[in-house]
Write a protein that holds these residues in place. Structure first.
Motif, PDB file in Angstrom:
ATOM      1  N   VAL A 104     -66.465 -51.417  97.340  1.00  0.00           N
ATOM      2  CA  VAL A 104     -65.130 -51.830  97.764  1.00  0.00           C
ATOM      3  C   VAL A 104     -65.125 -53.336  97.993  1.00  0.00           C
ATOM      4  N   LEU A 105     -63.969 -53.954  97.782  1.00  0.00           N
ATOM      5  CA  LEU A 105     -63.813 -55.398  97.935  1.00  0.00           C
ATOM      6  C   LEU A 105     -62.983 -55.708  99.174  1.00  0.00           C
ATOM      7  N   PRO A 106     -62.946 -56.972  99.611  1.00  0.00           N
ATOM      8  CA  PRO A 106     -62.238 -57.313 100.847  1.00  0.00           C
ATOM      9  C   PRO A 106     -60.808 -56.784 100.867  1.00  0.00           C
ATOM     10  N   GLY A 107     -60.442 -56.173 101.987  1.00  0.00           N
ATOM     11  CA  GLY A 107     -59.109 -55.595 102.136  1.00  0.00           C
ATOM     12  C   GLY A 107     -59.043 -54.138 101.772  1.00  0.00           C
ATOM     13  N   GLY A 108     -59.952 -53.677 100.918  1.00  0.00           N
ATOM     14  CA  GLY A 108     -60.022 -52.263 100.597  1.00  0.00           C
ATOM     15  C   GLY A 108     -59.073 -51.778  99.528  1.00  0.00           C
ATOM     16  N   SER A 109     -58.256 -52.662  98.948  1.00  0.00           N
ATOM     17  CA  SER A 109     -57.298 -52.208  97.943  1.00  0.00           C
ATOM     18  C   SER A 109     -57.857 -52.262  96.529  1.00  0.00           C
ATOM     19  N   GLN A 110     -59.016 -52.893  96.366  1.00  0.00           N
ATOM     20  CA  GLN A 110     -59.646 -52.984  95.061  1.00  0.00           C
ATOM     21  C   GLN A 110     -61.140 -52.721  95.187  1.00  0.00           C
ATOM     22  N   MET A 111     -61.749 -52.410  94.064  1.00  0.00           N
ATOM     23  CA  MET A 111     -63.187 -52.204  94.041  1.00  0.00           C
ATOM     24  C   MET A 111     -63.743 -52.826  92.768  1.00  0.00           C
ATOM     25  N   ILE A 112     -65.033 -53.051  92.770  1.00  0.00           N
ATOM     26  CA  ILE A 112     -65.712 -53.555  91.591  1.00  0.00           C
ATOM     27  C   ILE A 112     -66.622 -52.449  91.078  1.00  0.00           C
ATOM     28  N   VAL A 113     -66.563 -52.219  89.776  1.00  0.00           N
ATOM     29  CA  VAL A 113     -67.331 -51.148  89.142  1.00  0.00           C
ATOM     30  C   VAL A 113     -68.277 -51.774  88.134  1.00  0.00           C
ATOM     31  N   ALA A 114     -69.545 -51.395  88.194  1.00  0.00           N
ATOM     32  CA  ALA A 114     -70.541 -51.914  87.269  1.00  0.00           C
ATOM     33  C   ALA A 114     -70.696 -50.987  86.080  1.00  0.00           C
ATOM     34  N   PHE A 115     -70.609 -51.565  84.899  1.00  0.00           N
ATOM     35  CA  PHE A 115     -70.953 -50.906  83.643  1.00  0.00           C
ATOM     36  C   PHE A 115     -72.135 -51.672  83.051  1.00  0.00           C
ATOM     37  N   PRO A 116     -72.856 -51.103  82.110  1.00  0.00           N
ATOM     38  CA  PRO A 116     -74.034 -51.808  81.593  1.00  0.00           C
ATOM     39  C   PRO A 116     -73.761 -53.231  81.107  1.00  0.00           C
ATOM     40  N   ASP A 117     -72.633 -53.458  80.459  1.00  0.00           N
ATOM     41  CA  ASP A 117     -72.381 -54.759  79.844  1.00  0.00           C
ATOM     42  C   ASP A 117     -71.336 -55.610  80.552  1.00  0.00           C
ATOM     43  N   ARG A 118     -70.771 -55.118  81.672  1.00  0.00           N
ATOM     44  CA  ARG A 118     -69.680 -55.848  82.314  1.00  0.00           C
ATOM     45  C   ARG A 118     -69.457 -55.320  83.727  1.00  0.00           C
ATOM     46  N   LEU A 119     -68.663 -56.077  84.491  1.00  0.00           N
ATOM     47  CA  LEU A 119     -68.167 -55.635  85.783  1.00  0.00           C
ATOM     48  C   LEU A 119     -66.650 -55.586  85.698  1.00  0.00           C
ATOM     49  N   GLU A 120     -66.046 -54.554  86.271  1.00  0.00           N
ATOM     50  CA  GLU A 120     -64.596 -54.422  86.256  1.00  0.00           C
ATOM     51  C   GLU A 120     -64.063 -54.358  87.670  1.00  0.00           C
ATOM     52  N   ILE A 121     -62.989 -55.100  87.930  1.00  0.00           N
ATOM     53  CA  ILE A 121     -62.261 -54.969  89.181  1.00  0.00           C
ATOM     54  C   ILE A 121     -61.127 -53.997  88.930  1.00  0.00           C
ATOM     55  N   ARG A 122     -61.070 -52.931  89.711  1.00  0.00           N
ATOM     56  CA  ARG A 122     -60.054 -51.890  89.556  1.00  0.00           C
ATOM     57  C   ARG A 122     -59.318 -51.684  90.867  1.00  0.00           C
ATOM     58  N   ASP A 123     -58.058 -51.283  90.762  1.00  0.00           N
ATOM     59  CA  ASP A 123     -57.272 -50.996  91.959  1.00  0.00           C
ATOM     60  C   ASP A 123     -57.455 -49.539  92.359  1.00  0.00           C
ATOM     61  N   ALA A 124     -56.746 -49.127  93.412  1.00  0.00           N
ATOM     62  CA  ALA A 124     -56.900 -47.771  93.932  1.00  0.00           C
ATOM     63  C   ALA A 124     -56.393 -46.711  92.971  1.00  0.00           C
ATOM     64  N   ALA A 125     -55.566 -47.116  91.994  1.00  0.00           N
ATOM     65  CA  ALA A 125     -55.109 -46.196  90.950  1.00  0.00           C
ATOM     66  C   ALA A 125     -56.065 -46.185  89.769  1.00  0.00           C
ATOM     67  N   LEU A 126     -57.191 -46.899  89.896  1.00  0.00           N
ATOM     68  CA  LEU A 126     -58.250 -46.998  88.895  1.00  0.00           C
ATOM     69  C   LEU A 126     -57.859 -47.836  87.683  1.00  0.00           C
ATOM     70  N   LYS A 127     -56.781 -48.584  87.794  1.00  0.00           N
ATOM     71  CA  LYS A 127     -56.387 -49.467  86.699  1.00  0.00           C
ATOM     72  C   LYS A 127     -57.239 -50.738  86.727  1.00  0.00           C
ATOM     73  N   VAL A 128     -57.615 -51.213  85.545  1.00  0.00           N
ATOM     74  CA  VAL A 128     -58.427 -52.420  85.439  1.00  0.00           C
ATOM     75  C   VAL A 128     -57.569 -53.643  85.758  1.00  0.00           C
ATOM     76  N   VAL A 129     -57.998 -54.417  86.739  1.00  0.00           N
ATOM     77  CA  VAL A 129     -57.304 -55.649  87.117  1.00  0.00           C
ATOM     78  C   VAL A 129     -57.921 -56.844  86.400  1.00  0.00           C
ATOM     79  N   THR A 130     -59.237 -56.901  86.401  1.00  0.00           N
ATOM     80  CA  THR A 130     -59.975 -57.994  85.781  1.00  0.00           C
ATOM     81  C   THR A 130     -61.292 -57.467  85.238  1.00  0.00           C
ATOM     82  N   THR A 131     -61.703 -57.985  84.086  1.00  0.00           N
ATOM     83  CA  THR A 131     -63.016 -57.680  83.531  1.00  0.00           C
ATOM     84  C   THR A 131     -63.868 -58.938  83.587  1.00  0.00           C
ATOM     85  N   LEU A 132     -65.042 -58.811  84.192  1.00  0.00           N
ATOM     86  CA  LEU A 132     -65.971 -59.927  84.312  1.00  0.00           C
ATOM     87  C   LEU A 132     -67.106 -59.713  83.320  1.00  0.00           C
TER      88      LEU A 132
END
Length: 339
Positions: free
Chosen positions: A74-102
């Motif tokens: 979970v990320l600050p504020g609790g409304s988003q989270m960061i998810v690790a995949f083998p080749d990238r990190l994704e920031i997703r909201d509580a609806a699991l929609k991708v906000v940003t891909t790192l």
């Protein structure tokens, strides 16, 4: 808008969590959701857990099919989270929609993300990249504004398994990592924006199984108990905070969870710095998260369970509540703030 930071919301959540702890009430002050990785990394799920105090049943949230999800925080504020995949990190909201891909920064030889760790304030998130076959491990650390803080390439030798490299992010912004030392024992490494340093020369005689933060304090689970780590030089306190050969530690703002996983069905020990208590015996523990409503959620490969830590630690009365019981090779869990 700052993608990762909700400082005012975070402060409110932490204040309410501390109010819960100080008042001793067993009524949650903040209602949290949980998010988890299921089905061996092929499914993300969210839900609102049941409330044991009111009898409110669990509420199903979002479900999203994915490929190769390895970890989440979970990320600050609790409304988003960061998810690790083998080749990238994704920031997703509580609806699991991708906000940003790192995508992996240029100084990462090849991204093979296997695990995440967040600072206590969740303003820094570290990802361990381990491609196996003896390739050097790398730590990739992002700030709360989604900018890259630093990349640290760990010196050889690389452990035979990425699970042997255990790391956590401190309140000062440094990443501490423990791994087996050549010839026995363990070494502790410290990485920050200025570089990486082996802190224990010669290596520690103790075997360090895991690291975790409890508030501003760094703890190591060793073969001679859970010990406080001096963050100036990597030395361990002589007297253990917890006795027992714990193999996994999970930290929170004021609590620490420890588990003796090598022997199968073992107590999950919760410690607040003074008292210890256990909500249940647990087999096949995969992850633990402390939510700001005072609940702890612990995940096995097949089930997610919640328990009220305030009631449990103050009265040694635990009422573990099954949240999900039909999971299949679940991997990681974290809390999210309610809408």
């Amino acid at each position: 808008m700052n993608l990762l930071s909700r400082p005012l919301h975070t402060a409110a959540l932490l204040s309410l969590a501390l109010l819960t702890a100080c008042t001793g009430t067993n009524e949650p002050q903040v209602t949290s959701k949980v998010a988890l990785i299921n089905a061996g990394g092929s499914e993300l799920r969210t839900l609102t857990p049941p409330d044991a105090n009111t009898g409110t049943p669990a509420a199903t949230g979002a479900t999203q099919a994915v490929t190769g999800a390895a970890d989440l925080e979970v990320l600050p504020g609790g409304s988003q989270m960061i998810v690790a995949f083998p080749d990238r990190l994704e920031i997703r909201d509580a609806a699991l929609k991708v906000v940003t891909t790192l995508l992996a920064p240029s100084d990462v030889t090849r991204a093979c993300y296997v695990r995440l760790a967040a600072s206590p304030a969740r303003d820094l998130v570290a990802a361990l990249s381990d491609c196996g076959n003896g390739a050097a491990e790398q730590l990739v650390v992002y700030r709360s504004d989604a900018s890259l803080a630093f990349v640290a390439t760990l010196p050889p030798p690389t452990p035979t398994s990425s699970d042997l490299a255990r790391f956590t992010v401190t309140t000062s912004g440094a990443v501490w990592l423990a791994r087996p030392a050549t010839g026995g024992g363990s070494e502790l490494l410290r990485a920050d924006s200025t570089g990486i340093k082996v802190m224990t020369v010669p290596p520690l005689a103790a075997t360090v199984n895991d690291l975790a933060m409890r508030g501003t304090s760094l703890y190591a689970a060793t073969d001679s108990g859970v010990r406080l780590v001096n963050q100036s030089d990597g030395t361990l306190t002589p007297t253990p905070a917890l006795t027992g050969v714990y193999t996994r530690l999970y930290g929170g703002d004021r609590l620490l969870a420890a588990w003796l996983g090598s022997a199968g069905n073992q107590p999950l020990t919760i410690w607040d710095g003074t008292k210890t208590s256990s909500p249940a015996l647990v087999t096949d523990l995969r992850d633990v998260t402390f939510a700001p409503d005072g609940n702890v959620y612990y995940l096995t490969g097949s089930a997610l369970t919640g328990a009220d830590t305030v009631l449990g630690l103050s009265q040694n009365t635990w009422r573990p509540t099954a949240v999900l019981t039909n999971l299949n090779d679940a991997r990681a869990v974290t809390w999210l703030a309610s809408d």
